[in-house]
Scaffold this motif. Structure first.
Motif, PDB file in Angstrom:
ATOM      1  N   ASP A  79      54.158  46.949 -13.071  1.00  0.00           N
ATOM      2  CA  ASP A  79      53.238  45.994 -12.688  1.00  0.00           C
ATOM      3  C   ASP A  79      51.978  46.180 -13.136  1.00  0.00           C
ATOM      4  O   ASP A  79      51.330  45.379 -13.674  1.00  0.00           O
ATOM      5  CB  ASP A  79      53.069  45.880 -11.044  1.00  0.00           C
ATOM      6  CG  ASP A  79      54.114  45.408 -10.426  1.00  0.00           C
ATOM      7  OD1 ASP A  79      54.852  44.570 -11.018  1.00  0.00           O
ATOM      8  OD2 ASP A  79      54.533  46.263  -9.165  1.00  0.00           O
ATOM      9  N   ARG A  82      51.872  45.376 -17.093  1.00  0.00           N
ATOM     10  CA  ARG A  82      51.866  43.815 -17.275  1.00  0.00           C
ATOM     11  C   ARG A  82      50.496  43.439 -16.986  1.00  0.00           C
ATOM     12  O   ARG A  82      50.042  42.712 -17.711  1.00  0.00           O
ATOM     13  CB  ARG A  82      52.923  43.233 -16.127  1.00  0.00           C
ATOM     14  CG  ARG A  82      53.011  41.697 -16.464  1.00  0.00           C
ATOM     15  CD  ARG A  82      54.086  41.119 -15.733  1.00  0.00           C
ATOM     16  NE  ARG A  82      53.878  41.402 -14.260  1.00  0.00           N
ATOM     17  CZ  ARG A  82      54.873  41.978 -13.617  1.00  0.00           C
ATOM     18  NH1 ARG A  82      55.906  42.593 -14.270  1.00  0.00           N
ATOM     19  NH2 ARG A  82      54.531  42.247 -12.202  1.00  0.00           N
ATOM     20  N   ALA A  83      49.653  43.772 -15.951  1.00  0.00           N
ATOM     21  CA  ALA A  83      48.421  43.628 -15.362  1.00  0.00           C
ATOM     22  C   ALA A  83      47.577  43.951 -16.627  1.00  0.00           C
ATOM     23  O   ALA A  83      46.580  43.125 -17.143  1.00  0.00           O
ATOM     24  CB  ALA A  83      48.110  44.211 -14.304  1.00  0.00           C
ATOM     25  N   THR A  88      43.764  41.910 -17.163  1.00  0.00           N
ATOM     26  CA  THR A  88      43.265  41.995 -15.671  1.00  0.00           C
ATOM     27  C   THR A  88      41.933  42.885 -15.885  1.00  0.00           C
ATOM     28  O   THR A  88      42.004  43.941 -16.542  1.00  0.00           O
ATOM     29  CB  THR A  88      44.413  42.637 -14.695  1.00  0.00           C
ATOM     30  OG1 THR A  88      45.452  41.600 -14.758  1.00  0.00           O
ATOM     31  CG2 THR A  88      43.885  42.695 -13.394  1.00  0.00           C
ATOM     32  N   VAL A  93      42.965  46.412 -11.656  1.00  0.00           N
ATOM     33  CA  VAL A  93      44.080  46.942 -11.931  1.00  0.00           C
ATOM     34  C   VAL A  93      44.127  48.332 -11.046  1.00  0.00           C
ATOM     35  O   VAL A  93      45.030  48.748 -10.517  1.00  0.00           O
ATOM     36  CB  VAL A  93      43.998  47.624 -13.382  1.00  0.00           C
ATOM     37  CG1 VAL A  93      45.007  48.499 -13.712  1.00  0.00           C
ATOM     38  CG2 VAL A  93      44.109  46.157 -14.504  1.00  0.00           C
ATOM     39  N   LEU A  96      45.760  47.670  -7.756  1.00  0.00           N
ATOM     40  CA  LEU A  96      47.109  47.603  -8.018  1.00  0.00           C
ATOM     41  C   LEU A  96      47.937  48.775  -8.143  1.00  0.00           C
ATOM     42  O   LEU A  96      49.003  49.137  -7.527  1.00  0.00           O
ATOM     43  CB  LEU A  96      47.573  46.435  -9.322  1.00  0.00           C
ATOM     44  CG  LEU A  96      48.845  46.424  -9.593  1.00  0.00           C
ATOM     45  CD1 LEU A  96      49.842  45.999  -8.829  1.00  0.00           C
ATOM     46  CD2 LEU A  96      48.769  45.618 -10.888  1.00  0.00           C
ATOM     47  N   SER A 151      47.751  41.572  -5.318  1.00  0.00           N
ATOM     48  CA  SER A 151      47.549  42.854  -5.947  1.00  0.00           C
ATOM     49  C   SER A 151      47.846  44.103  -5.111  1.00  0.00           C
ATOM     50  O   SER A 151      48.659  44.887  -5.495  1.00  0.00           O
ATOM     51  CB  SER A 151      46.228  42.955  -6.362  1.00  0.00           C
ATOM     52  OG  SER A 151      45.997  41.907  -7.515  1.00  0.00           O
ATOM     53  N   SER A 177      51.769  39.894  -9.418  1.00  0.00           N
ATOM     54  CA  SER A 177      51.193  40.845 -10.062  1.00  0.00           C
ATOM     55  C   SER A 177      51.755  42.259  -9.484  1.00  0.00           C
ATOM     56  O   SER A 177      51.739  43.219 -10.257  1.00  0.00           O
ATOM     57  CB  SER A 177      49.754  40.846 -10.064  1.00  0.00           C
ATOM     58  OG  SER A 177      49.263  41.166  -8.793  1.00  0.00           O
TER      59      SER A 177
END
Length: 440
Positions: A79, A82-83, A88, A93, A96, A151, A177
């Motif tokens: 995740d 990818r963010a 992002t 971030v 997350l 998130s 996300s």
């Protein structure tokens, strides 16, 4: 549209098959309504569950989260990568990202919830009528608590734990996300719930992250008793527009600190730096600084130096004290930045400070730094927010810091729940009336 229960892990997720609860084979094409119905069925069993069984499930979930930290972190890494690749912003971030320390904290939150008194069955009050009828009000679970969130994967754990202890079923829909993280966390918790003898569907996670699924999630009137959104303005706007079930708003956090004329300026610096920089991407982070004109010339240059790396946007008088400061617009004073950015305003009176906070705040958390007891009392009485602090950082407005063990959100509305929502806020009251053949 496809949704899956939380005991199901897509092939792309790095969650081992051994991490899945018994009967955890992949399920296909389960609608949001079907998943909601499963949560509703589980909620009836949860309402009757004993405290000992619920606590055993919580401790088991905490143990499994720690034991599977490596697996959960691997899922989270997908995740996070990818963010980052999608551009992002760094504070989001950070919200997350998981680490073993954060997973330990999630497990600690579950253990703290287990240690809290069980609110279910508590007698809120009672009385006897002149005719002999005995009336009591008892705390009972809400039923199915739906949470839609963005998130932060720790919400999966916190929500499941609080719903479990308060006798509710948790019906969760996170964002795309954090989907791999949420699936890994939910799989562990569902296994612990099942191992304790409770229905695994006490936690149901909707995998479908489409907008259509989100709208459907908000409209499960036959099954959902309460919906709590946790996210930014666009999510809240969508909930307000589309939800047909009862909603408790976990709103934005445009949090202010007011430095009064009598403030201890060293303490004010520490409070402001902590409130703004410790975790700028969370809802109780400090977003706005208001300073009395009597101390602005001395304090603002010190604050600007202490907040190196934070973009300050001020009014004319603030920029006189710190010429390098950017110019604030009216919108800036009302914005939750969730970043290393903060608005600044200089005022001449306490009344002006209170008016500015009430006009621009979001009703979340506001703090005053002062040595004047009368000023502190007026600020706490007149500022309209879920939490008002005196000589303390807004970062304390948090379920764990309030002793709740965890929270399911911080309500900025005034009906049913306000402020950090812990176990009591996930219950409602039922009247129980006892008679002896009474008729009217």
């Amino acid at each position: 549209m496809t949704s899956v229960a939380a005991n199901v892990t897509p092939a792309a997720a790095p969650v081992e098959a051994a991490a899945l609860p018994a009967g955890g084979a992949r399920t296909h094409a389960i609608s949001v309504a079907e998943l909601a119905a499963r949560a509703k069925a589980a909620s009836r069993a949860m309402a009757a569950a004993s405290t000992a069984v619920k606590d055993a499930a919580l401790h088991g979930a905490a143990d499994l989260l720690v034991a599977r930290a490596e697996v959960i972190c691997a899922a989270n890494a997908i995740d996070v990568e990818r963010a980052i690749a999608g551009g992002t912003p760094a504070p989001l971030v950070d919200r997350l990202r998981l680490s073993t320390a954060r997973i330990d904290a999630m497990a600690g939150g579950l253990r703290q919830i287990a240690a809290r008194p069980d609110p279910v069955g508590e007698v809120a009050d009672g009385w006897v009528r002149p005719n002999g009828l005995r009336i009591e009000r008892l705390r009972v679970p809400l039923g199915v608590v739906a949470i839609i969130y963005e998130s932060r994967p720790n919400v999966t754990s916190d929500a499941a734990g609080l719903c479990l202890k308060s006798g509710n079923a948790a019906f969760l829909r996170g964002s795309s996300s954090a989907i791999q993280s949420n699936l890994a966390i939910a799989a562990a918790i569902r296994e612990a719930i099942s191992s304790a003898g409770l229905p695994a569907d006490a936690l149901v996670l909707v995998e479908d992250a489409s907008r259509a699924a989100a709208v459907e999630f908000m409209q499960q009137n036959d099954y959902v008793d309460c919906l709590i959104p946790r996210g930014g303005p666009s999510l809240l706007e969508s909930v307000i527009e589309h939800a047909t079930v009862p909603v408790v708003i976990d709103g934005a956090g445009n949090c202010h600190a007011y430095v009064d004329a009598s403030a201890d300026l060293d303490a004010a610096l520490n409070i402001i730096v902590n409130g703004k920089t410790q975790r700028p991407g969370v809802c109780n982070a400090l977003e706005s600084l208001v300073v009395h004109s009597a101390v602005a010339a001395e304090f603002l240059p010190r604050a600007a130096a202490a907040l190196a790396g934070v973009e300050l946007l001020g009014d004319e008088r603030a920029r006189r004290a710190v010429p390098a400061m950017g110019e604030a617009t009216a919108a800036d004073h009302a914005t939750e930045f969730l970043d290393l950015k903060m608005s600044v305003r200089v005022v001449d009176t306490l009344d002006e400070a209170i008016a500015h906070v009430n006009d621009n705040g979001s009703g979340h958390s506001e703090t005053i730094i002062t040595s004047d007891l009368a000023a502190a009392d007026r600020f706490t009485q007149q500022v309209d927010a879920a939490a008002v602090l005196v000589n303390a950082s807004t970062r304390f407005v948090d379920g764990e810091e309030f002793g709740f063990g965890a929270e399911i959100g911080i309500s900025t509305q005034k009906l049913h729940a306000r402020g950090p929502m812990g176990l009591d806020q996930l219950t409602t009251l039922k009247f129980v009336v006892r008679g002896e053949g009474h008729v009217r």
